[in-house]
Design a protein around this motif. Structure first.
Motif, PDB file in Angstrom:
ATOM      1  N   ASP A 244      -0.971   3.472 -12.489  1.00  0.00           N
ATOM      2  CA  ASP A 244       0.541   3.439 -12.643  1.00  0.00           C
ATOM      3  C   ASP A 244       1.180   3.341 -11.473  1.00  0.00           C
ATOM      4  OD1 ASP A 244      -0.041   4.210 -15.403  1.00  0.00           O
ATOM      5  OD2 ASP A 244       0.059   6.482 -14.885  1.00  0.00           O
ATOM      6  N   LEU A 245       0.468   3.697 -10.289  1.00  0.00           N
ATOM      7  CA  LEU A 245       1.433   3.456  -9.132  1.00  0.00           C
ATOM      8  C   LEU A 245       1.118   2.457  -8.538  1.00  0.00           C
ATOM      9  CD1 LEU A 245       0.807   7.111  -7.358  1.00  0.00           C
ATOM     10  CD2 LEU A 245       2.486   6.295  -9.091  1.00  0.00           C
ATOM     11  N   LEU A 246       0.382   1.372  -8.911  1.00  0.00           N
ATOM     12  CA  LEU A 246      -0.264   0.265  -8.296  1.00  0.00           C
ATOM     13  C   LEU A 246       0.470  -0.827  -8.899  1.00  0.00           C
ATOM     14  CD1 LEU A 246      -3.951   0.999  -7.598  1.00  0.00           C
ATOM     15  CD2 LEU A 246      -1.880   1.072  -5.758  1.00  0.00           C
ATOM     16  N   PRO A 247       0.678  -2.041  -8.124  1.00  0.00           N
ATOM     17  CA  PRO A 247       1.062  -3.486  -8.914  1.00  0.00           C
ATOM     18  C   PRO A 247       0.138  -3.870  -9.583  1.00  0.00           C
ATOM     19  CG  PRO A 247       0.569  -3.811  -6.392  1.00  0.00           C
ATOM     20  CD  PRO A 247       0.451  -2.128  -6.720  1.00  0.00           C
ATOM     21  N   SER A 248       0.454  -4.927 -10.749  1.00  0.00           N
ATOM     22  CA  SER A 248      -0.596  -5.445 -11.281  1.00  0.00           C
ATOM     23  C   SER A 248      -1.635  -6.545 -10.231  1.00  0.00           C
ATOM     24  CB  SER A 248      -0.310  -6.450 -12.574  1.00  0.00           C
ATOM     25  OG  SER A 248       0.552  -7.218 -12.069  1.00  0.00           O
ATOM     26  N   HIS A 249      -2.557  -7.081 -10.974  1.00  0.00           N
ATOM     27  CA  HIS A 249      -3.287  -7.859 -10.051  1.00  0.00           C
ATOM     28  C   HIS A 249      -2.373  -9.143  -9.661  1.00  0.00           C
ATOM     29  CE1 HIS A 249      -7.317  -9.936  -9.083  1.00  0.00           C
ATOM     30  NE2 HIS A 249      -6.568 -11.137  -8.897  1.00  0.00           N
ATOM     31  N   GLN A 250      -1.653  -9.682 -10.510  1.00  0.00           N
ATOM     32  CA  GLN A 250      -0.575 -10.868 -10.285  1.00  0.00           C
ATOM     33  C   GLN A 250       0.344 -10.243  -9.305  1.00  0.00           C
ATOM     34  OE1 GLN A 250      -0.183 -11.231 -14.446  1.00  0.00           O
ATOM     35  NE2 GLN A 250      -0.842 -13.318 -14.509  1.00  0.00           N
ATOM     36  N   LYS A 251       1.013  -9.253  -9.304  1.00  0.00           N
ATOM     37  CA  LYS A 251       1.941  -8.730  -8.439  1.00  0.00           C
ATOM     38  C   LYS A 251       1.643  -8.212  -7.260  1.00  0.00           C
ATOM     39  CE  LYS A 251       5.520  -8.478 -11.866  1.00  0.00           C
ATOM     40  NZ  LYS A 251       6.114  -7.576 -12.772  1.00  0.00           N
ATOM     41  N   THR A 252       0.319  -8.039  -6.797  1.00  0.00           N
ATOM     42  CA  THR A 252      -0.277  -7.712  -5.673  1.00  0.00           C
ATOM     43  C   THR A 252      -0.016  -8.622  -4.633  1.00  0.00           C
ATOM     44  OG1 THR A 252      -1.973  -6.507  -7.025  1.00  0.00           O
ATOM     45  CG2 THR A 252      -2.279  -6.814  -4.358  1.00  0.00           C
ATOM     46  N   GLN A 253       0.824  -8.053  -3.403  1.00  0.00           N
ATOM     47  CA  GLN A 253       1.063  -8.827  -2.331  1.00  0.00           C
ATOM     48  C   GLN A 253      -0.105  -8.798  -1.067  1.00  0.00           C
ATOM     49  OE1 GLN A 253       4.006 -10.559  -1.965  1.00  0.00           O
ATOM     50  NE2 GLN A 253       4.247 -10.023  -4.005  1.00  0.00           N
ATOM     51  N   PRO A 254      -0.087  -9.849  -0.488  1.00  0.00           N
ATOM     52  CA  PRO A 254      -1.049  -9.817   0.504  1.00  0.00           C
ATOM     53  C   PRO A 254      -0.994  -8.728   1.511  1.00  0.00           C
ATOM     54  CG  PRO A 254      -0.432 -12.061   0.238  1.00  0.00           C
ATOM     55  CD  PRO A 254       0.582 -11.227  -0.748  1.00  0.00           C
ATOM     56  N   ILE A 255      -2.035  -8.220   2.455  1.00  0.00           N
ATOM     57  CA  ILE A 255      -1.773  -7.299   3.472  1.00  0.00           C
ATOM     58  C   ILE A 255      -2.003  -8.201   4.638  1.00  0.00           C
ATOM     59  CG2 ILE A 255      -2.713  -5.217   4.429  1.00  0.00           C
ATOM     60  CD1 ILE A 255      -3.749  -4.373   1.716  1.00  0.00           C
ATOM     61  N   TYR A 256      -1.232  -7.942   5.637  1.00  0.00           N
ATOM     62  CA  TYR A 256      -1.521  -8.680   6.682  1.00  0.00           C
ATOM     63  C   TYR A 256      -1.825  -7.754   8.050  1.00  0.00           C
ATOM     64  CZ  TYR A 256       0.720 -12.686   4.515  1.00  0.00           C
ATOM     65  OH  TYR A 256       0.849 -13.713   3.343  1.00  0.00           O
ATOM     66  N   THR A 257      -2.696  -8.122   8.803  1.00  0.00           N
ATOM     67  CA  THR A 257      -2.983  -7.253   9.939  1.00  0.00           C
ATOM     68  C   THR A 257      -2.761  -8.259  10.963  1.00  0.00           C
ATOM     69  OG1 THR A 257      -5.362  -7.885  10.171  1.00  0.00           O
ATOM     70  CG2 THR A 257      -4.617  -6.000   8.751  1.00  0.00           C
ATOM     71  N   SER A 258      -2.934  -8.089  12.268  1.00  0.00           N
ATOM     72  CA  SER A 258      -2.646  -8.911  13.419  1.00  0.00           C
ATOM     73  C   SER A 258      -3.580 -10.228  13.408  1.00  0.00           C
ATOM     74  CB  SER A 258      -2.851  -8.386  15.033  1.00  0.00           C
ATOM     75  OG  SER A 258      -4.227  -7.801  14.941  1.00  0.00           O
ATOM     76  N   ARG A 259      -4.881 -10.224  12.978  1.00  0.00           N
ATOM     77  CA  ARG A 259      -5.640 -11.288  12.746  1.00  0.00           C
ATOM     78  C   ARG A 259      -6.306 -11.819  11.494  1.00  0.00           C
ATOM     79  NH1 ARG A 259     -10.539  -9.805  16.680  1.00  0.00           N
ATOM     80  NH2 ARG A 259     -10.235  -7.737  15.552  1.00  0.00           N
ATOM     81  N   LEU A 260      -5.727 -10.776  10.320  1.00  0.00           N
ATOM     82  CA  LEU A 260      -6.566 -11.081   9.093  1.00  0.00           C
ATOM     83  C   LEU A 260      -5.333 -11.023   7.812  1.00  0.00           C
ATOM     84  CD1 LEU A 260      -9.387  -8.542   9.506  1.00  0.00           C
ATOM     85  CD2 LEU A 260      -9.327 -10.877   9.993  1.00  0.00           C
ATOM     86  N   THR A 261      -5.795 -11.612   6.779  1.00  0.00           N
ATOM     87  CA  THR A 261      -4.926 -11.500   5.621  1.00  0.00           C
ATOM     88  C   THR A 261      -5.734 -10.970   4.663  1.00  0.00           C
ATOM     89  OG1 THR A 261      -3.894 -13.791   6.147  1.00  0.00           O
ATOM     90  CG2 THR A 261      -3.877 -12.860   3.707  1.00  0.00           C
ATOM     91  N   LEU A 262      -5.350  -9.905   3.899  1.00  0.00           N
ATOM     92  CA  LEU A 262      -6.172  -9.662   2.741  1.00  0.00           C
ATOM     93  C   LEU A 262      -5.462  -9.689   1.424  1.00  0.00           C
ATOM     94  CD1 LEU A 262      -6.913  -7.545   5.118  1.00  0.00           C
ATOM     95  CD2 LEU A 262      -7.515  -5.878   3.487  1.00  0.00           C
ATOM     96  N   ARG A 263      -6.192 -10.552   0.551  1.00  0.00           N
ATOM     97  CA  ARG A 263      -5.518 -11.046  -0.747  1.00  0.00           C
ATOM     98  C   ARG A 263      -6.133 -11.100  -1.876  1.00  0.00           C
ATOM     99  NH1 ARG A 263      -8.254 -15.097  -2.321  1.00  0.00           N
ATOM    100  NH2 ARG A 263      -8.877 -16.696  -0.934  1.00  0.00           N
ATOM    101  N   PRO A 264      -5.338 -10.884  -3.209  1.00  0.00           N
ATOM    102  CA  PRO A 264      -6.364 -10.458  -4.203  1.00  0.00           C
ATOM    103  C   PRO A 264      -7.258 -11.844  -4.530  1.00  0.00           C
ATOM    104  CG  PRO A 264      -3.775 -10.385  -4.698  1.00  0.00           C
ATOM    105  CD  PRO A 264      -4.055 -11.142  -3.321  1.00  0.00           C
ATOM    106  N   PHE A 265      -8.127 -11.373  -5.329  1.00  0.00           N
ATOM    107  CA  PHE A 265      -9.292 -12.512  -5.555  1.00  0.00           C
ATOM    108  C   PHE A 265      -8.755 -13.725  -6.254  1.00  0.00           C
ATOM    109  CE2 PHE A 265     -13.732 -10.287  -5.767  1.00  0.00           C
ATOM    110  CZ  PHE A 265     -13.278  -9.410  -4.785  1.00  0.00           C
ATOM    111  N   GLN A 266      -9.321 -15.148  -6.183  1.00  0.00           N
ATOM    112  CA  GLN A 266      -9.164 -16.273  -6.944  1.00  0.00           C
ATOM    113  C   GLN A 266     -10.543 -16.847  -7.387  1.00  0.00           C
ATOM    114  OE1 GLN A 266      -7.046 -18.361  -4.140  1.00  0.00           O
ATOM    115  NE2 GLN A 266      -5.220 -17.252  -4.032  1.00  0.00           N
ATOM    116  N   TRP A 267     -10.459 -17.656  -8.143  1.00  0.00           N
ATOM    117  CA  TRP A 267     -11.809 -18.236  -8.839  1.00  0.00           C
ATOM    118  C   TRP A 267     -12.242 -19.074  -7.708  1.00  0.00           C
ATOM    119  CZ3 TRP A 267     -15.225 -15.674 -11.209  1.00  0.00           C
ATOM    120  CH2 TRP A 267     -14.882 -14.803 -12.473  1.00  0.00           C
ATOM    121  N   THR A 268     -11.502 -19.561  -6.848  1.00  0.00           N
ATOM    122  CA  THR A 268     -11.894 -20.752  -5.964  1.00  0.00           C
ATOM    123  C   THR A 268     -12.522 -19.898  -4.716  1.00  0.00           C
ATOM    124  OG1 THR A 268      -9.768 -20.512  -4.789  1.00  0.00           O
ATOM    125  CG2 THR A 268      -9.949 -22.388  -6.197  1.00  0.00           C
ATOM    126  N   ASP A 269     -12.765 -18.683  -4.626  1.00  0.00           N
ATOM    127  CA  ASP A 269     -13.409 -17.895  -3.607  1.00  0.00           C
ATOM    128  C   ASP A 269     -14.948 -17.749  -4.167  1.00  0.00           C
ATOM    129  OD1 ASP A 269     -11.199 -16.870  -2.223  1.00  0.00           O
ATOM    130  OD2 ASP A 269     -10.707 -15.502  -3.892  1.00  0.00           O
TER     131      ASP A 269
END
Ligand SMILES: CC(C)(COP(=O)(O)OP(=O)(O)OC[C@H]1O[C@@H](n2cnc3c(N)ncnc32)[C@H](O)[C@@H]1OP(=O)(O)O)[C@@H](O)C(=O)NCCC(=O)NCCS
Length: 225
Positions: free
Chosen positions: A7-32
Motif C-alpha cells: 500500500d505504501l509503494l507506487p505501482s510498477h507503472q508509476k515507479t520512478q527510476p532511482i539515480y545515483t552518481s553513476r547508475l540508474t535503477l529502473r523497473p524491468f522491461q521486456w527488452t531487458d
C-alpha cells in the motif's frame, strides 16, 4: 485500517527510476530479456542464488522476469505489489561519449539487477528481502555498493512518504524500514557490500548443507548517497 507494504509503494507503472552518481535503477522491461539471459547463464553470477545454477533456456529467464513485470499488465489495484526490483545500468548522461556509438547503447549500459524479490517473505520473515547480481565485467568498481545505498535511500523515502500519505501515527507504524538479506558464508564480496551499507548479521543458519548468514538493516538510518 491495516496498511501493508504494497500500500505504501507506487505501482510498477508509476515507479520512478532511482539515480545515483553513476547508475540508474529502473523497473524491468521486456527488452531487458537478452541482457538478463546473458547474466543468468553466467555460472559465477548464479552460483550463490537460491537456484544454485544457470538458466537452461531463455524461456526460463522469461519466466523469472515475469515475476517482476507482470503487474504492468494488470489493472491497478487488482493485485498487490509483490516485488520492488530494478534493472541497474550505467548512467549514460554523465559518461564521456564513446568514440564508437554502438559501445554506448542501452544494452551495453546494463550491468545487473538490485531490489526486493519478495515484499512479503512469509513464513520465513515478514521483512522483505534484498537481492542483487551483476555482470562480471562490472565487478570491483563499487557499483553494487552504490546501487544498494541508492536503493536503501529510496526505500526510506517511500516508506516515510507512505506513512505521511496514510497518516499512520508514529506509535502504530510497523517496522517497514527494515530489510533483510541472505548470503552464503563464502560470498565475501556480498558480505562486504552489506557491511558497507550498514547491515548486520543476526543469524547464522545451515540450509540444505549450506552455511548461510542472515542480515538485517534499518534503512531509516541510511544516508542519501
Ligand atoms: C557480489 C557482487 C554483487 C559484487 O559486485 P561489485 O560491484 O563487485 O561490488 P562492489 O565493488 O560494490 O563491492 C565489493 C566489495 O567486496 C570486496 N570483495 C570482493 N571480493 C572479495 C573477496 N573475495 N573477499 C573479501 N572481499 C571481497 C571488494 O574489495 C569490495 O569491497 P571494498 O570496496 O571495501 O574494497 C558481484 O560479484 C555479483 O554479482 N556476484 C554474483 C551474484 C551475487 O553473489 N549476488 C549476491 C547474492 S547474496
Amino acid at each position: 485500517m491495516d496498511i501493508s507494504l504494497p500500500d505504501l509503494l507506487p505501482s510498477h507503472q508509476k515507479t520512478q527510476p532511482i539515480y545515483t552518481s553513476r547508475l540508474t535503477l529502473r523497473p524491468f522491461q521486456w527488452t531487458d530479456l537478452p541482457n538478463f539471459y546473458k547474466l543468468r547463464i553466467t555460472p559465477e553470477v548464479m552460483q550463490w542464488t537460491s537456484q544454485g545454477g544457470i538458466d537452461t533456456s531463455i524461456e526460463q529467464t522469461r519466466e523469472w522476469m515475469q515475476k517482476f513485470i507482470e503487474d504492468t499488465d494488470m489493472t491497478p489495484g487488482e493485485i498487490p505489489r509483490r516485488n520492488f526490483n530494478f534493472v541497474v545500468s550505467l548512467r549514460t548522461d554523465n559518461v564521456e561519449k564513446s568514440a564508437n556509438e554502438s559501445e554506448n547503447n542501452d544494452s551495453n549500459a546494463f550491468i545487473g539487477v538490485c531490489g526486493l524479490y519478495g515484499l512479503d517473505s512469509l513464513p520465513v520473515s515478514p521483512i522483505p528481502s534484498l537481492g542483487y547480481m551483476y555482470i562480471p565485467e562490472s565487478w570491483g568498481k563499487g557499483y553494487a555498493t552504490e546501487a544498494s545505498l541508492g536503493f536503501q535511500a529510496e526505500w526510506q523515502r517511500l516508506i516515510t512518504l507512505g506513512h505521511q500519505v496514510h497518516s499512520i501515527p508514529v506509535g502504530s507504524r510497523q517496522d517497514m524500514y527494515s530489510l533483510r538479506a541472505v548470503t552464503h558464508v563464502k560470498n565475501l564480496a556480498s558480505a562486504q557490500i552489506l557491511r558497507k551499507c550498514g547491515w548486520t548479521v543476526y543469524e547464522e543458519v545451515e540450509e540444505d548443507g549450506m552455511l548461510l548468514l542472515r542480515w538485517i538493516v534499518d534503512t531509516s538510518a541510511t544516508a542519501t548517497p
